[in-house]
Design a protein around this motif. Structure first.
Motif, short mmCIF file in Angstrom:
data_model
loop_
_atom_site.label_atom_id
_atom_site.label_comp_id
_atom_site.label_asym_id
_atom_site.label_seq_id
_atom_site.Cartn_x
_atom_site.Cartn_y
_atom_site.Cartn_z
N TRP A 29 0.84 -1.21 0.00
CA TRP A 29 0.00 0.00 0.00
C TRP A 29 0.87 1.26 0.00
O TRP A 29 0.61 2.20 -0.77
N LEU A 30 1.91 1.29 0.81
CA LEU A 30 2.78 2.47 0.86
C LEU A 30 3.54 2.65 -0.44
O LEU A 30 3.76 3.79 -0.89
N TYR A 31 3.94 1.55 -1.07
CA TYR A 31 4.58 1.66 -2.38
C TYR A 31 3.61 2.27 -3.40
O TYR A 31 4.01 3.09 -4.25
N ALA A 32 2.34 1.88 -3.34
CA ALA A 32 1.34 2.44 -4.25
C ALA A 32 1.16 3.93 -3.99
O ALA A 32 1.04 4.73 -4.94
N VAL A 33 1.13 4.32 -2.72
CA VAL A 33 1.03 5.75 -2.39
C VAL A 33 2.24 6.51 -2.94
O VAL A 33 2.11 7.59 -3.51
N ALA A 34 3.43 5.92 -2.77
CA ALA A 34 4.64 6.55 -3.29
C ALA A 34 4.58 6.72 -4.80
O ALA A 34 4.98 7.76 -5.34
#
Length: 357
Positions: A29-34
């Motif tokens: 999820w954090l990679y997608a946000v990044a």
């Protein structure tokens, strides 16, 4: 900004996590946000290059989500734009169709910002509910959300600077807006990478971690300087390389012509562009020196250092091409995208060194 202390467990702490990866959904999820933040930076660059950033003259965080839905609404938006100096001094006579073109760029940029907020908040609440986020991680993620909200406010603060007495936004505020976006990107990546299990932790030498911190700091400084160049349209003024106005190093009396002297570093087009070039050379030298140092350690640190060096070289090439071709939008956006890749690589490297990976 010491990212190696932002979200990273001490070297060896990841060994206990090696048998499980329960935080993998959070990490993805954090990679997608990044990735969305990177897209936001590129779309922001396109908004600036198409001179679309002042087309929406009001900040409506909720109601502004919907674009004009009728010709009457379009005309009302256009009438607001016609009241600001940019229209009156530069775009006088613009048609409604031409206005719609710049409006869509700015509206899309703002919509993407709202989308990132929802993509962050809803999964965050879900992970809290499922118990995947402990107190320490929750505070870090909450801090990222607050930074995102601040970025929206800084974006409007930037736009507001161009609505009265100017035909463009303040270069100070543009550089701040860009740099804060990149800080949020780096912090998001730091938290995500720190959640990845480490199977064989081996503390990196202090000198290598210190070198990596320096490299990261210079990358951020260079991004800020790039924001100043963009805000002043300095890339359109001196378009030769390696010489600048016929000099490798411009005369000091031209670099420091404004008083007080400090203003030259932010408002003198010659000085601002020269500083951006100079720090690019420093960054290239640091990346090379860092790679040569990492070779002594070998393994993953050497490979990551080589990647950083390759990205910095590619970014320097794109910067030169952007300059000598007088800022074509495709190359300029590639250059802005390249800056995010260098920052991500430097961030990942710094965090993994702290983990001992």
């Amino acid at each position: 900004m010491a990212l190696d202390h932002l979200a990273v467990p001490a070297a060896g702490a990841g060994v206990a996590q090696a048998t499980t990866d329960r935080l993998k959904p959070v990490r993805i999820w954090l990679y997608a946000v990044a990735a969305l933040i990177v897209l936001m930076v590129v779309v922001g660059g396109a908004t600036r290059l198409t001179e679309s950033g002042l087309s929406i003259t009001e900040w409506k965080p909720v109601t502004g989500t919907l674009p004009p839905l009728s010709e009457q609404a379009w005309q009302a938006e256009f009438d607001k734009y016609r009241q600001i100096p940019q229209y009156q001094q530069i775009n006088r006579g613009m048609s409604l169709a031409e206005f719609k073109y710049i409006f869509w760029w700015e509206w899309g940029h703002r919509l993407l910002g709202r989308l990132i907020g929802f993509v962050f908040l809803l999964p965050f609440l879900f992970f809290l509910w499922r118990g995947l986020v402990d107190r320490a991680l929750g505070w870090k993620l909450g801090g990222l959300f607050v930074l995102g909200g601040m970025q929206g406010a800084v974006g409007w603060w930037m736009v507001a600077s161009g609505l009265v007495n100017r035909v463009d936004v303040s270069q100070y505020r543009l550089a701040t807006h860009l740099t804060l976006a990149c800080i949020i990107l780096a912090a998001t990546m730091a938290v995500a990478v720190s959640l990845k299990p480490v199977r064989a932790a081996r503390p990196a030498p202090d000198w290598l971690r210190g070198y990596a911190r320096l490299l990261f700091a210079v990358v951020l400084i260079q991004i800020f300087l790039g924001g100043l160049v963009a805000g002043l349209d300095a890339g359109l003024t001196y378009t030769t390389w390696p010489l600048m106005d016929g000099h490798l190093v411009p005369p000091v009396e031209n670099l420091l012509v404004q008083q007080p002297v400090w203003r030259n570093f932010f408002e003198n087009v010659l000085t601002v562009q020269f500083n951006h070039r100079l720090v690019a050379y420093v960054l290239l030298a640091l990346a090379l020196g860092h790679y040569l140092s990492a070779r002594r350690v070998g393994g993953a640190p050497r490979r990551r250092a080589l990647l950083i060096l390759a990205l910095v070289v590619a970014q320097a090439f794109l910067g030169i091409m952007t300059l000598i071709h007088q800022v074509p939008i495709d190359i300029a956006l590639a250059h802005q995208f390249g800056a995010t890749l260098v920052l991500i690589a430097a961030t990942v490297h710094l965090v993994r060194l702290r983990q001992g990976a």
